[in-house]
Each structure stands twice: as C-alpha cells, then as structure tokens.
Design a protein around this motif. Structure first.
Motif, PDB file in Angstrom:
ATOM      1  N   TRP A 126      14.306   6.255   3.526  1.00 55.09           N
ATOM      2  CA  TRP A 126      13.079   7.073   2.652  1.00 55.09           C
ATOM      3  C   TRP A 126      11.606   6.489   3.082  1.00 55.09           C
ATOM      4  CZ3 TRP A 126      14.332   9.527  -2.541  1.00 55.09           C
ATOM      5  CH2 TRP A 126      13.165  10.275  -3.068  1.00 55.09           C
ATOM      6  N   HIS A 127      11.706   5.074   3.185  1.00 57.64           N
ATOM      7  CA  HIS A 127      10.432   4.563   3.316  1.00 57.64           C
ATOM      8  C   HIS A 127       9.747   4.647   4.692  1.00 57.64           C
ATOM      9  CE1 HIS A 127       7.115   1.547   4.031  1.00 57.64           C
ATOM     10  NE2 HIS A 127       7.816   1.269   5.071  1.00 57.64           N
ATOM     11  N   ASN A 128      10.591   4.683   5.595  1.00 54.70           N
ATOM     12  CA  ASN A 128      10.274   5.098   7.106  1.00 54.70           C
ATOM     13  C   ASN A 128       9.734   6.404   7.335  1.00 54.70           C
ATOM     14  OD1 ASN A 128      10.523   2.382   8.058  1.00 54.70           O
ATOM     15  ND2 ASN A 128      12.493   2.799   8.830  1.00 54.70           N
ATOM     16  N   GLY A 160       0.718  -1.217  -0.130  1.00 48.58           N
ATOM     17  CA  GLY A 160       0.174   0.020  -0.043  1.00 48.58           C
ATOM     18  C   GLY A 160       0.786   1.172   0.179  1.00 48.58           C
ATOM     19  N   CYS A 161       1.922   1.045   0.161  1.00 48.88           N
ATOM     20  CA  CYS A 161       2.998   2.477   0.162  1.00 48.88           C
ATOM     21  C   CYS A 161       3.571   2.809  -1.496  1.00 48.88           C
ATOM     22  CB  CYS A 161       4.160   2.064   1.014  1.00 48.88           C
ATOM     23  SG  CYS A 161       5.349   3.425   1.231  1.00 48.88           S
ATOM     24  N   THR A 162       3.461   4.092  -1.456  1.00 46.33           N
ATOM     25  CA  THR A 162       3.875   4.470  -2.727  1.00 46.33           C
ATOM     26  C   THR A 162       5.266   5.254  -2.623  1.00 46.33           C
ATOM     27  OG1 THR A 162       3.383   6.789  -2.183  1.00 46.33           O
ATOM     28  CG2 THR A 162       1.222   5.275  -3.254  1.00 46.33           C
ATOM     29  N   CYS A 163       6.207   4.778  -1.721  1.00 43.77           N
ATOM     30  CA  CYS A 163       7.608   5.324  -1.851  1.00 43.77           C
ATOM     31  C   CYS A 163       8.275   4.807  -2.915  1.00 43.77           C
ATOM     32  CB  CYS A 163       8.292   5.247  -0.207  1.00 43.77           C
ATOM     33  SG  CYS A 163       8.778   3.516   0.065  1.00 43.77           S
ATOM     34  N   PRO A 164       9.599   5.158  -3.105  1.00 44.67           N
ATOM     35  CA  PRO A 164      10.440   4.742  -3.941  1.00 44.67           C
ATOM     36  C   PRO A 164      10.708   3.233  -3.593  1.00 44.67           C
ATOM     37  CG  PRO A 164      11.230   6.762  -3.628  1.00 44.67           C
ATOM     38  CD  PRO A 164      10.125   6.418  -2.677  1.00 44.67           C
ATOM     39  N   ALA A 165      11.121   2.736  -2.216  1.00 45.32           N
ATOM     40  CA  ALA A 165      11.434   1.573  -1.890  1.00 45.32           C
ATOM     41  C   ALA A 165      10.374   0.528  -2.384  1.00 45.32           C
ATOM     42  CB  ALA A 165      11.972   1.391  -0.453  1.00 45.32           C
ATOM     43  N   CYS A 166       9.114   0.831  -2.006  1.00 47.47           N
ATOM     44  CA  CYS A 166       7.930  -0.207  -2.181  1.00 47.47           C
ATOM     45  C   CYS A 166       7.413  -0.239  -3.469  1.00 47.47           C
ATOM     46  CB  CYS A 166       6.826   0.208  -1.144  1.00 47.47           C
ATOM     47  SG  CYS A 166       7.165   0.225   0.572  1.00 47.47           S
ATOM     48  N   SER A 167       7.786   1.151  -4.322  1.00 46.60           N
ATOM     49  CA  SER A 167       7.178   1.120  -5.738  1.00 46.60           C
ATOM     50  C   SER A 167       8.466   0.196  -6.802  1.00 46.60           C
ATOM     51  CB  SER A 167       7.369   2.636  -6.362  1.00 46.60           C
ATOM     52  OG  SER A 167       6.563   3.308  -5.246  1.00 46.60           O
TER      53      SER A 167
END
Ligand SMILES: Cc1cccc2c(=O)nc(N)[nH]c12
Ligand SMILES: [Zn+2]
Length: 377
Positions: free
Chosen positions: A339-341, A308-315
């Motif tokens: 960055w994610h946290n 559900g996260c849109t950050c670069p790490a999760c994307s």
C-alpha cells in the motif's frame, strides 16, 4: 479515477514542459490522468491489495495479463462470469498485455513461427498457442479497455540482424492485431514499438505502426536488462518519433528514478511489478530512497517509515512494527508496504503532473534527486 460520460477513447494533452507532457485519457470506464502509473494485477489481483485500496492510492487504471488469465481461470470463464472488471471488482479502466512477452519469459517448450507461439503452461504443462488473432480474442473476452498488440520482444543482448528480424515480425503481427481487433468504439488498441537500442530500427518501427494507425503507442523491448543509461539513451530518440497526439506507454518500468527520467523524455504511461513485489520483500520506496525493513536497525525505531507520507502504513505504524512483522513473516507486512509503495508511486506521478502543468518540471526533478541524495533513511 473519475467517470466521464463518454463512449469514446480520447487523449487530451493539457500541458507540456520540455519533452514532458501531462493530460487525460478519457475512456468509458473513467479518466486516466497522465503521466500515469499502472499497478500490475497479473492474475486478476494486485497482490496483497483490495481493489478499493488500490483506488485509494490514486491509481486510475490497472494492468492485467493475457498469458496468466488464459491459463487460469481461462478467458472464456471470465467472460462467462461477466468480464475481468466484474470478476476482480475493479470498475475503472484496465489495460491488458498481449501475452507474447510473458510466454517468452515464463512458459516452457516455446515454438515461435510466423503464425504465433505455441507453448506449454508453466502451471500444469498443458499445451497452448498465442497468435495476434487469439490474443485479440482473449483480450476481448476479458473486456479490457486498452488492448496491446501481440508482439515479440527479443532478449538482449542481441545482434542487429536478430533485432531487425524480430522487429519486422512484430510489425507484421501488429497489422494482424489491428485487423483482428476490428472496430470497437470506447476500446483502444495500442501498437508496440520494437527495435532494441537501434535508432534506425526504432524509427522504422514507429513509422510502420503509425502507418497502420493505433490509439496509443507503447515503447517495448526495454526494461529487459539494458540498464538505465542505455534505456534513457534509447528513449532520447525512440519517444520523439511516435505520434505526439497519442499516449506513449513505456512497458515494464520501473524504479522511481527510471519513471522520472521516462516522463522527462515524453512517456505518458508506465507499469511495473516493483512497488508491489518489493513491498512483499520488505523494501519501501520513500522520497529519500529505499528503506529495507529487514534491517535490524529498525527494531526499536518508533518513527514512521516516512514522516511525509499519509498512507495507512506511515500514519499508524512504526518502523519497529514493520520490522517485527517482516521478521515474523506476517501477511500484514506485504499489505502495508505494498500500500505504501503504490501510494508513493502515485504521489510521484501527481507531483510530476502538477509540476509539468506549472512549467516547473526541471525544478521538481532537481528536488527529487536532491532529497534522495541525502541518505540517512
Ligand atoms: C511487459 C513488458 C515489459 C517489457 C517489454 C515488453 C514488450 O516489449 N512487449 C510486451 N508485450 N510487454 C512488455
Ligand atoms: Zn507511506
């Protein structure tokens, strides 16, 4: 972060829901949406992040530290180079802590008197002193937008006499901080409430600070090992005795559930090294709880850290990749998880701001805890 054409510092309360509040702090360097989480940029950097990346996570304001910057590269050098904003390439608001807390937790050979604290640098052993007056001078040289009073934070556990004596010293230092700060339009000075976990001392401290008059009020002396239950028990009475029309800042907090509980009890601003520090050690905070990328079970997992996260790490990366670069001790691990946290923390703050504005904080909080209870992360 948005720029407001103002030379003033002002807090506009937009909505309340129970004790929880949402609003905007206007500063000459931009607006701060509250409740706000402030990433910590101790040595003029949020570790493993570019300032533009920190802005991309949704942070409106950063935190800097008097103690670290006075030792290296010195406040005078930063002032000579145009101030902390220019030095670290952050154009938004900056809040700086006043140094006393860090001296007591980091420095060597500390000597505390009514005048202030003398100490030896943990970096090179050089001798220094901090006082309310010197702390105000340093924070002015840095150019910070929100200046913290010079205070003393007693180590817990401590007996009532020790807590009272320490709190009363901090209140005398608060007056000296106020006198030394002077009249600086567009810059704010925040008082720091002390008093340990004692309701009477907290109320006495709040009254002393209110009588002096500040642009905002911090709850200090917590997040020092008392545990969440004791911290919430203290906030249940300590926040309400602070002025309702000024920002309230809980220093050094915390884990996601600490933050939710603090906002529920009337806190508007928080800071903590946890999202950045734990990111570098492979710990990721998600809606369902903490994911430890060190764990071998992620080695073949193609899924993102948090769908559900849109950050670069999760994307763009899998858990398998994050596990690999953790084990390989590659720098990108700290970059991606920090960055994610920070992105997750800002998403949490935005969720609470929206929920309070819509009068549905209770339902939002229930969902926050329910999702986390599901485990299997
Ligand atoms: C950073 C921090 C955390 C926790 C507590 C405190 C405190 O009481 N006073 C100051 N100045 N800073 C603090
Ligand atoms: Zn993410």
């Amino acid at each position: 972060m948005t720029a407001t054409p103002t030379d003033r510092f002002a807090f506009d309360l937009h909505a309340t829901d129970g004790m929880a509040r949402t609003g905007v702090i206007h500063t000459p360097r931009g607006d701060i949406r509250t409740p706000a989480f402030m990433p910590v940029g101790t040595a003029a950097t949020v570790k493993a992040m570019l300032p533009e990346s920190v802005a991309a996570t949704g942070a409106d304001i950063l935190l800097g530290n008097t103690y670290h910057l006075m030792l290296r590269p010195t406040a005078e050098r930063i002032a000579h180079l145009g101030g902390l904003h220019r030095f670290m390439n952050w154009s938004g608001p900056i809040l700086t802590d006043s140094g006393g807390f860090q001296v007591m937790s980091l420095a060597d050979l500390r000597k505390l008197t009514e005048a202030g604290v003398s100490f030896k640098s943990h970096i090179d052993g050089s001798k220094h002193m901090l006082s309310p007056e010197r702390s105000m001078e340093i924070q002015k040289l840095l150019g910070s937008d929100i200046v913290m009073c010079f205070d003393e934070c007693p180590a817990l556990p401590a007996d009532r006499d020790r807590i009272a004596t320490s709190m009363q010293l901090s209140m005398r230092w608060a007056q000296r901080s106020r006198d030394a700060f002077g009249d600086r339009p567009g810059h704010a000075l925040f008082g720091i409430q002390q008093g340990g976990l004692e309701q009477d001392f907290r109320a006495e401290s709040a009254q002393a600070l209110t009588d002096i008059g500040f642009d905002g009020y911090a709850v200090g002396g917590l997040a020092v090992g008392e545990g969440q239950e004791a911290m919430f028990g203290c906030l249940d009475h300590a926040t309400g005795v602070l002025p309702v029309d000024k920002p309230r800042y809980l220093m050094g907090v915390g884990k996601p559930d600490d933050i939710v509980g603090a906002v529920k009890r009337g806190i508007d601003m928080m800071d903590c090294v946890l999202p950045s520090r734990s990111g570098r050690t492979g710990q990721a905070f998600t809606r369902r709880g903490v994911v430890n990328l060190k764990n071998a079970r992620h080695a073949d997992d193609p899924r993102p850290l948090d769908e559900g996260c849109t950050c670069p790490a999760c994307s763009n990366y899998s858990r398998a990749y994050l596990h690999h670069v953790f084990r390989a001790q590659e720098m990108i691990l700290g970059m991606l998880l920090t960055w994610h946290n920070l992105h997750y923390y800002q998403t949490l703050m935005q969720g609470m701001r929206d929920a309070i504005a819509a009068g549905r904080f209770v339902a939002w909080e229930a969902d926050f805890h329910a999702v986390r209870a599901q485990g299997d992360i």
